[in-house]
Design an enzyme around this catalytic site. Structure first.
Site, short mmCIF file in Angstrom:
data_model
loop_
_atom_site.label_atom_id
_atom_site.label_comp_id
_atom_site.label_asym_id
_atom_site.label_seq_id
_atom_site.Cartn_x
_atom_site.Cartn_y
_atom_site.Cartn_z
N TYR A 167 0.86 -1.19 0.00
CA TYR A 167 0.00 0.00 0.00
C TYR A 167 0.89 1.23 0.00
CZ TYR A 167 -3.16 3.62 1.74
OH TYR A 167 -3.87 4.78 1.90
N HIS A 168 0.56 2.21 -0.85
CA HIS A 168 1.40 3.40 -1.03
C HIS A 168 0.90 4.54 -0.14
CE1 HIS A 168 4.17 6.17 -2.75
NE2 HIS A 168 4.40 5.48 -3.84
N GLY A 169 1.70 4.95 0.83
CA GLY A 169 1.37 6.12 1.63
C GLY A 169 1.65 7.40 0.85
N GLU A 192 -2.75 6.55 -5.60
CA GLU A 192 -3.07 6.09 -4.24
C GLU A 192 -2.35 6.93 -3.20
OE1 GLU A 192 -3.73 1.72 -3.15
OE2 GLU A 192 -1.65 2.08 -2.53
N SER A 205 3.87 -0.95 -5.99
CA SER A 205 2.58 -0.51 -5.45
C SER A 205 1.65 -0.25 -6.62
CB SER A 205 2.74 0.77 -4.62
OG SER A 205 1.47 1.27 -4.25
#
Length: 332
Positions: A131-133, A204, A198
């Site tokens: 998951y890409h912050g 995202e 990602s």
């Protein structure tokens, strides 16, 4: 004007530094009531100071660490001919290890960074899906900790705009950052590389929020890569990653602008010292009978399980800060 033998505390000149400064400016410029302007300026600076810290501090931190990394790489490049290559035969291995300790130290100090589940990463090739912050800082911490702990390096697939940034060619070269296409990724995995991607990418990063919504759209190319390379997929998620840095992605006009120019123009703020923990999920093994669509759905479901298990939703900055504070107390 004040003579050479006069003091700023004598006569009619007030003792307040601000008033004294206003007096001097008034004498020099001839403008009356300069004290009012100075008072307003000081008031305005105090009002704007928190905003400056929130919006500018992340950039200062990033550029300091990044420029330090580039400086160390340039120093290493000048000396690498006389240095040992390391156990992997990679002439840049020493530089990677050096920067790994730099970023790992930053992660320990600022975020109390922890890595859990790295035993799920096999010795051979694998595709890590994460998951890409708002920023890829958690990936840097993960890469650094993995190299230090397991002596394994993880390559990563980056968005095309990264390769347009000036001054980072050496960084990209040393750390094996890839743009793709799929054939290049498959080739890397067949060489026993560990590769991270990602699928949500920049979209995202900029437009997901504290609900940690996965934004992959119809992307399933990563699944086809894993199928073609016959490697497992490993889900990865970092707790509180969106509490460390927030974006203003909720502004609709910024979303429309991004979709038009495909550049990360959305402002960010924060870099709060929240607690970060990266969790590695169980591998999704290669199955020749699974289609790319089915593997994409399985991977997304596995990542959502990690998020649901390790992240309180919606995310909360204060709670994430308290987690960091509580952990620090236990360490002390």
């Amino acid at each position: 004007m004040i003579g050479s033998n006069e003091s700023s505390t004598e006569g009619a000149v007030p003792t307040s530094y601000l008033t004294f400064l206003a007096y001097l400016l008034g004498e020099w410029t001839g403008v009356e009531r300069t004290e009012d302007f100075l008072s307003y300026g000081v008031y305005l600076s105090w009002v704007l100071f928190p905003l400056a810290i929130v919006f500018i501090f992340p950039l200062v931190i990033f550029f300091c660490c990044f420029n330090t990394s580039l400086l160390l790489l340039h120093i290493y490049k000048r000396r690498k001919n006389g240095l040992n290559e390391g156990h992997s035969g990679d002439v840049w291995y020493g530089a990677k290890e050096m920067l790994a300790h730099l970023w790992d130290g930053h992660g320990r100090i600022w975020h109390g960074y922890e890595l859990h589940g790295d035993e799920n990463i096999p010795e051979g090739p694998a595709l890590i899906v994460f998951y890409h912050g708002a920023s890829p800082i958690d990936y840097l911490y993960f890469m650094a900790r993995l190299l230090i702990r397991r002596k394994r390096y993880c390559h990563v697939v980056a968005d095309h705009f990264v390769f347009r940034l000036p001054g980072i060619k050496m960084f990209i070269e040393v750390f094996g950052v890839m743009h793709g296409p799929k054939e290049v990724c498959v080739s890397a995995l067949k060489k026993d590389y560990l590769l991270a991607i990602s699928p949500g990418g920049v979209r995202e990063a900029l437009f997901s929020d504290e609900t940690y919504t996965i934004m992959w759209g119809n992307r399933k190319g990563f699944a086809q890569v894993a199928i073609d390379a016959k490697v497992p997929i490993i889900p990865m998620f970092t707790q509180n990653v969106r509490e460390g840095i927030r974006t203003l992605g909720g502004i609709k006009i910024l979303r429309k602008l991004y979709e038009r120019i495909r550049l990360p123009i959305v402002p960010m703020y924060g870099w709060f010292p929240v607690k970060l923990r990266t969790f590695i999920g169980e591998p999704i093994p290669y199955d020749p009978n699974v289609t790319a669509e089915e593997l994409t759905a399985k991977t997304k479901a596995a990542l959502q399980v990690l998020i649901a298990k390790h992240q309180k939703i919606p995310g909360n900055i204060l709670r994430a800060l308290m987690e960091r504070f509580q952990t620090r107390q236990k360490e002390d």
